[in-house]
Motif scaffolding. Structure first.
Motif, PDB file in Angstrom:
ATOM      1  N   ARG A  93      55.910  11.881  21.871  1.00 43.04           N
ATOM      2  CA  ARG A  93      55.377  11.322  21.023  1.00 43.04           C
ATOM      3  C   ARG A  93      55.625  11.997  19.553  1.00 43.04           C
ATOM      4  O   ARG A  93      55.712  11.485  18.575  1.00 43.04           O
ATOM      5  CB  ARG A  93      53.855  11.044  21.073  1.00 43.04           C
ATOM      6  N   SER A  94      55.632  13.534  19.721  1.00 43.14           N
ATOM      7  CA  SER A  94      55.550  14.148  18.523  1.00 43.14           C
ATOM      8  C   SER A  94      56.809  13.839  17.748  1.00 43.14           C
ATOM      9  O   SER A  94      56.928  14.307  16.748  1.00 43.14           O
ATOM     10  CB  SER A  94      55.290  15.776  18.742  1.00 43.14           C
ATOM     11  N   HIS A  95      57.963  13.632  18.634  1.00 47.69           N
ATOM     12  CA  HIS A  95      59.488  13.612  18.149  1.00 47.69           C
ATOM     13  C   HIS A  95      59.233  12.381  17.074  1.00 47.69           C
ATOM     14  O   HIS A  95      60.298  12.316  16.238  1.00 47.69           O
ATOM     15  CB  HIS A  95      60.516  13.300  19.241  1.00 47.69           C
ATOM     16  N   TYR A  96      58.501  11.231  17.591  1.00 43.34           N
ATOM     17  CA  TYR A  96      58.247  10.232  16.463  1.00 43.34           C
ATOM     18  C   TYR A  96      57.458  10.566  15.406  1.00 43.34           C
ATOM     19  O   TYR A  96      57.628   9.963  14.160  1.00 43.34           O
ATOM     20  CB  TYR A  96      58.043   8.913  17.378  1.00 43.34           C
ATOM     21  N   SER A  97      56.390  11.007  15.615  1.00 40.73           N
ATOM     22  CA  SER A  97      55.376  11.299  14.510  1.00 40.73           C
ATOM     23  C   SER A  97      55.942  12.298  13.444  1.00 40.73           C
ATOM     24  O   SER A  97      55.815  12.133  12.292  1.00 40.73           O
ATOM     25  CB  SER A  97      54.034  11.542  15.061  1.00 40.73           C
ATOM     26  N   LEU A  98      56.091  13.302  13.997  1.00 42.14           N
ATOM     27  CA  LEU A  98      56.644  14.599  13.286  1.00 42.14           C
ATOM     28  C   LEU A  98      58.055  14.613  12.976  1.00 42.14           C
ATOM     29  O   LEU A  98      58.613  14.831  11.846  1.00 42.14           O
ATOM     30  CB  LEU A  98      56.160  16.011  13.604  1.00 42.14           C
ATOM     31  N   THR A 106      44.333  17.885  17.884  1.00 43.40           N
ATOM     32  CA  THR A 106      43.215  17.645  17.011  1.00 43.40           C
ATOM     33  C   THR A 106      42.394  18.695  16.528  1.00 43.40           C
ATOM     34  O   THR A 106      41.543  18.724  15.677  1.00 43.40           O
ATOM     35  CB  THR A 106      42.273  16.572  17.740  1.00 43.40           C
ATOM     36  N   GLN A 107      43.044  20.128  16.705  1.00 43.42           N
ATOM     37  CA  GLN A 107      42.328  20.976  16.361  1.00 43.42           C
ATOM     38  C   GLN A 107      43.118  21.630  14.882  1.00 43.42           C
ATOM     39  O   GLN A 107      42.540  22.680  14.365  1.00 43.42           O
ATOM     40  CB  GLN A 107      42.474  22.257  17.399  1.00 43.42           C
ATOM     41  N   ARG A 108      44.098  21.005  14.488  1.00 42.71           N
ATOM     42  CA  ARG A 108      44.711  21.195  13.148  1.00 42.71           C
ATOM     43  C   ARG A 108      44.302  20.141  12.175  1.00 42.71           C
ATOM     44  O   ARG A 108      44.598  18.897  12.578  1.00 42.71           O
ATOM     45  CB  ARG A 108      46.008  21.627  13.283  1.00 42.71           C
ATOM     46  N   SER A 109      43.895  20.516  10.908  1.00 46.59           N
ATOM     47  CA  SER A 109      43.838  19.086   9.868  1.00 46.59           C
ATOM     48  C   SER A 109      45.164  18.951   9.388  1.00 46.59           C
ATOM     49  O   SER A 109      46.104  19.600   9.457  1.00 46.59           O
ATOM     50  CB  SER A 109      43.009  19.689   8.938  1.00 46.59           C
ATOM     51  N   ASN A 118      56.970  21.526  13.683  1.00 44.71           N
ATOM     52  CA  ASN A 118      56.316  20.610  14.402  1.00 44.71           C
ATOM     53  C   ASN A 118      55.719  21.437  15.790  1.00 44.71           C
ATOM     54  O   ASN A 118      54.482  20.854  16.259  1.00 44.71           O
ATOM     55  CB  ASN A 118      57.250  19.549  15.305  1.00 44.71           C
ATOM     56  N   PHE A 119      56.005  22.606  16.080  1.00 45.12           N
ATOM     57  CA  PHE A 119      55.553  23.391  17.164  1.00 45.12           C
ATOM     58  C   PHE A 119      54.084  23.443  17.432  1.00 45.12           C
ATOM     59  O   PHE A 119      53.226  23.102  18.189  1.00 45.12           O
ATOM     60  CB  PHE A 119      56.119  24.682  17.456  1.00 45.12           C
ATOM     61  N   GLY A 120      53.357  24.062  16.156  1.00 41.83           N
ATOM     62  CA  GLY A 120      52.057  24.289  16.295  1.00 41.83           C
ATOM     63  C   GLY A 120      51.168  23.162  15.959  1.00 41.83           C
ATOM     64  O   GLY A 120      50.061  23.201  16.132  1.00 41.83           O
ATOM     65  N   PHE A 121      51.684  21.942  15.707  1.00 41.21           N
ATOM     66  CA  PHE A 121      50.995  20.887  15.412  1.00 41.21           C
ATOM     67  C   PHE A 121      51.020  20.057  17.088  1.00 41.21           C
ATOM     68  O   PHE A 121      49.834  19.194  16.936  1.00 41.21           O
ATOM     69  CB  PHE A 121      51.496  19.764  14.339  1.00 41.21           C
TER      70      PHE A 121
END
Length: 990
Positions: free
Chosen positions: A663-668, A705-708, A906-909
């Motif tokens: 999913r992160s490949h699409y969001s980020l 969810t731990q990062r704003s 994207n990694f840290g998110f």
């Protein structure tokens, strides 16, 4: 535990180990990682054990003996002779058994577990003794090699002229024999570690008797064939069994390459640390003439005499820039001569006398002392990276180990090297030479062709001839690295049949079951079998990136295969200090998370081995690449230039073709698309993300969810900032420049665009602005290369105006993508033209400052700043580009956090990577912030780094360099103009 003999299989032995709760891994990916060390060999094990203590080591040994399973011991895995790979189980001490157990400064000794890294041991000893004592052995691999490996090979190092080999520093060793006896070997014998252990007491008594009988039967040959030169490491060092040597069992076990017993504790002697040291660097026409001066140099009692040739220096400069090698005098070969002592004045006098003596000999071209610490570090890094640098030369050619470790008496070195060069020429080979000239030990990497049958025949013929040559000069096949799989076959050329028989008897006394590291020293495997470059299928791996070697076509090798085979296992990525590589290994300590571990898995993938099957669809390769932050540091820090970020991007492109992506490949990964939308509705998006619904959206997008999440800017904000900045420009007599406002600056921190425009205008340059393009970075890092290429083609159309006007990019990772990734993905002359014009903001200002430009900030520049080094800028534009810019602009004290911030685009998110990203941040960034709480401002040109800083210190926002220098910024230099929009970064890279 049962001692019943069981047919050897992975299942039979691992079942026993797991029953005893040992940590053992038999996965295909793990076997791929441990099938290699730093040698030419590939031997696939059955599994890998990670023991936590000596009791678990004993359990593992008993299980192997019960099942007739071979056992090989490993520390940093840096062996160049193939003595850290084996066919059974690998026992890796580096994961858990790496503690300093005790230190007695008054008595001058330290107790240490075998997995402790040498550099860490030295640093801890010096810290605990206030710099008065140190641990002496310092091989070039000291930042990842372990004490156990150094004992196994009798390693030496750069200062062996002063301190000798590792064996000279061994006081006693706790070992476990192949039958499970726990013994302590001392300088006068051997005894049970636990005096109440009757079986161990009996085993010690039997060993003592058998070893004494062996020595008594071979007094003559032990005295005449062994210990003849300083670096005689080949074979077993049985002379220490002689009466006049005190029956030193601890010393005789050094250099046995794990074939006799397993070391679980070592008591090592310490040495006084000299108060002063001075480096001399002397240039020569060639290595032979350098070697001819060695005897004269040794008369001045140097601590080190190291040598390198021009190939290594040229490769360092080609790969890392001209300023990567500072302080070299004229020459084509160089000696580093380290003098030490208590009186700096005396050292300077000795240095002048030595230089005068060398000038008198007429061989040196030039020489100088190197008092500057930065120049000294630069020169020593060239020497220490020699093995890796010489593997992939600036010419595009390759060189390999195999005959990299021969040694002769120093007075015979010049004659040996002269004949050795003739031997190379006779076989059509070239040797890259470096090594311990003061000890007569040469490291030579040679341009073998190990991929073809014809090349392997040359390899065999040459090695046999080289072995005969060094023996003719009364030398040793090995002077430091051990015999291993590379040289054991040739021991009959060096030793008599009687001595070879004594070697076999010695080994059998210790390990009658013959389970410890088979295939080396006695009854060796043929040295030209199990070669890692043999048997790789000829297959074309279609890639988007241009991975073709720049100078050498690779002898018809597929470019992707050639690229991933660039890792030769030197293991610099396993270091926990210096440079930036490899942040994930530093976070986990697991080989799978090192650049080397990933490269070895990819090497198995292109081999088509059963261990890593399915090619691009390999789940093993995907797992190996998972924690790669794509920081690109390896492309710079790795001596062979392994660029794992590029290989990961290429792999992901193929792996997810016609498959659903994370999913992160699409969001980020698709962030540039989303930013086009948010540009119109930024207030609404920010309101939603700032509400409880924001965490649900994050989770749905595969984000932590731990990062704003960042606050989005309106589409017109950056244009207002830039127009306002350039609208006040008056004096524009300088050289023109193009300001490239990247997607992320436009979307998240438009105030930085305005600051950058004002700073550039303040230089007197006519500034034009380009913003209608995207570097495709998020798509590159997630392996969506077809989209990335379309965006890059569009960027070329926008930016290629036929001029050579510099293009200054606000965001360092975007600058790196346009500089490096663009020409590798878009194979056109226009792409190369654009790439050549790209400058990072810091790099451009550094160049202007060198031409006497000085900034005119609204507020005085601070005396001190905390700087987060940007990984991509570090890798592509130079390791010191940001700190050098600050220094040239007048900032006196730069506290530099050299290391990945942990967010890395994207990694840290990503939810699954958050914990790792925070451990990465704690390597350099977090400590720097804690140690410097203020009032020094924090600088971070990269948006990912800015978000990492916000996570760590929410009340202390980071500034871009443009904001610090902004002549229009009437706020303090501690806070950006628009804190509402200075928020998290969604780009891919740090």
């Amino acid at each position: 535990m049962t001692q019943t003999r069981i047919p050897v299989t992975a299942g039979s032995v691992t079942e026993l180990l797991r029953a005893e709760l040992l940590e053992v891994d038999t996965s295909a990916r793990r076997l791929a990682e441990y099938s290699f060390d730093a040698s030419n060999y590939r031997v696939q094990p059955l599994g890998v054990i990670f023991p936590h203590d000596a009791a678990q080591v004993a359990t593992a040994i008993k299980a192997c003996r019960a099942t007739d399973t071979a056992l090989t011991f490993r520390g940093g895995g840096t062996s160049m002779a193939g003595n850290a790979v084996g066919p059974g189980l690998i026992l890796d001490f580096s994961r858990h058994m790496h503690a300093l157990l005790g230190l007695d400064a008054q008595a001058g000794w330290v107790d240490v577990q075998p997995g402790m890294v040498l550099a860490n041991l030295t640093a801890e000893v010096e810290a605990r003794t206030a710099g008065k004592l140190s641990f002496a052995p310092d091989p070039s691999s000291k930042t990842r090699a372990t004490i156990g490996g150094s004992i196994g090979n009798d390693a030496c190092g750069n200062h062996s002229v002063r301190y000798g080999r590792t064996g000279a520093h061994v006081i006693e060793l706790d070992v476990i024999t192949s039958d499970g006896a726990r013994l302590t070997a001392t300088a006068t014998g051997i005894h049970a570690t636990d005096p109440d252990d009757d079986a161990a007491v009996h085993r010690a008594e039997q060993l003592s008797a058998d070893l004494a009988a062996l020595a008594q039967a071979n007094l003559g040959i032990f005295r005449t064939e062994l210990g003849r030169i300083q670096r005689q490491v080949s074979g077993y060092q049985l002379e220490h069994l002689l009466p006049e040597k005190g029956f030193n069992i601890a010393r005789v076990l050094v250099g046995t390459e794990g074939t006799c017993a397993v070391v679980v504790r070592a008591r090592m002697s310490l040495v006084p640390k000299p108060a002063s040291a001075l480096l001399l660097c002397v240039g020569y026409p060639d290595v032979v003439q350098a070697a001819e001066d060695i005897e004269a140099i040794l008369e001045f009692s140097p601590a080190a005499v190291e040598g390198i040739d021009e190939s290594i220096v040229a490769t360092m400069r080609a790969r890392r820039g001209e300023d990567s090698v500072m302080g070299l005098p004229e020459g084509q070969a160089w000696l580093y001569i380290d003098l030490d002592g208590d009186d700096p004045t005396d050292l300077q006098h000795r240095a002048e006398q030595l230089l005068a003596a060398l000038r008198g000999s007429g061989r040196m071209i030039d020489g100088r002392t190197v008092p500057d610490p930065t120049e000294r570090a630069s020169l020593w890094r060239v020497r220490e990276d020699g093995a890796g640098l010489s593997a992939r030369l600036h010419t595009g050619g390759e060189s390999w180990p195999g005959w990299e470790d021969s040694a002769v008496a120093p007075e015979r070195l010049a004659d040996y090297l002269a004949e050795f060069r003739e031997l190379l020429a006779l076989h059509g080979l070239h040797g890259v030479m470096y090594g311990h000239f003061g000890a007569g030990c040469m490291h030579v990497r040679i341009t073998y062709d190990l991929r073809s049958a014809e090349g392997r025949k040359v390899f065999r013929d040459f090695t046999a001839a080289a072995a005969a040559l060094v023996v003719a000069h009364d030398g040793s096949l090995s002077g430091e690295h051990g015999d291993g799989r590379a040289r054991s076959e040739f021991l009959p050329l060096m030793y008599s049949p009687a001595m070879l028989g004594a070697f076999e008897s010695f080994r059998a006394i210790w390990d009658p079951a013959a389970v410890l590291n088979p295939g080396v020293l006695t009854k060796p495997d043929a040295f030209d079998t199990q070669l890692l470059l043999a048997g790789v299928p000829a297959r074309q791996w279609r890639t988007s990136f241009d991975l073709q070697p720049k100078a050498d076509p690779g002898h018809g090798i597929d470019p992707f295969v050639h690229a991933v085979q660039g890792c030769i296992g030197v293991g610099r990525c396993r270091s926990d200090s210096g440079g930036v590589m490899c942040p994930s290994f530093r976070a986990t300590g697991d080989e799978k998370d090192s650049t080397r571990g990933r490269a070895r898995v990819l090497q198995e993938m292109v081999r088509g081995a059963l261990s890593v099957k399915d090619g691009w669809k390999s789940m093993d390769a995907k797992e190996a690449l998972d924690l790669c932050l794509s920081c690109k540091a390896c492309a710079s820090d790795c001596p062979t230039g392994v660029d794992m970020a590029t290989y990961k991007s290429e792999f992901l492109s193929h792996h997810y073709r016609h498959r659903l992506r994370p999913r992160s490949h699409y969001s980020l990964g698709w962030l540039p698309r989303w930013l086009k939308l948010t540009a119109y509705i930024a207030p609404l998006v920010n309101a939603v993300l700032g509400s409880p619904l924001g965490k649900l959206i994050s989770a749905a997008g595969g984000l932590s969810t731990q990062r704003s999440l960042p606050r989005f800017a309106s589409g017109a904000a950056w244009r207002r900032e830039v127009d306002a900045a350039l609208g006040t420009t008056s004096d524009t007599n300088g050289k023109p420049v193009v300001l490239f406002v990247d997607t992320f600056t436009r979307g998240f921190r438009p105030e930085v665009a305005g600051a950058a425009a004002r700073v550039l205008a303040d230089t007197g340059a006519p500034v034009s602005c380009a913003a209608d393009a995207c570097c495709g970075l998020t798509y590159i890092s997630t392996g969506q290369l077809s989209i990335a290429k379309r965006l890059l083609e569009g960027a070329v159309r926008v930016l290629d105006d036929g001029s050579d006007v510099p293009i200054v990019v606000v965001e360092p990772s975007c600058a790196a993508a346009l500089s490096k990734d663009l020409p590798e993905l878009i194979h056109t002359e226009a792409a190369r033209r654009v790439s050549s014009r790209i400058r990072s903001f810091a790099g451009h200002l550094s160049g202007l400052a060198a031409e006497s430009w000085t900034p005119n900030p609204a507020t005085p520049l601070p005396d001190s700043v905390v700087l987060q080094t940007h990984c991509h800028e570090y890798s592509v534009f130079g390791a010191k580009i940001q700190s050098a810019a600050l220094a040239s602009l007048g900032v006196g004290n730069v506290v530099e956090a050299t290391g990945c911030c942990g967010v890395a685009g994207n990694f840290g998110f990503e939810a699954q990577h958050y914990e790792t990203s925070m451990r990465v941040a704690d390597q350099a960034l977090a400590p720097a912030l804690r140690a410097n709480p203020g009032p020094a401002p924090v600088l971070s040109d990269g948006f990912s780094c800015t978000m990492a800083i916000k996570q760590l210190t929410p009340d202390r926002p980071a500034l871009h360099l443009a904001q610090l220098l902004d002549p229009g910024n009437r706020t303090t230099p501690h806070s950006p103009q628009h804190p509402d929009t200075s928020s998290t970064d969604s780009k891919e890279q740090p």
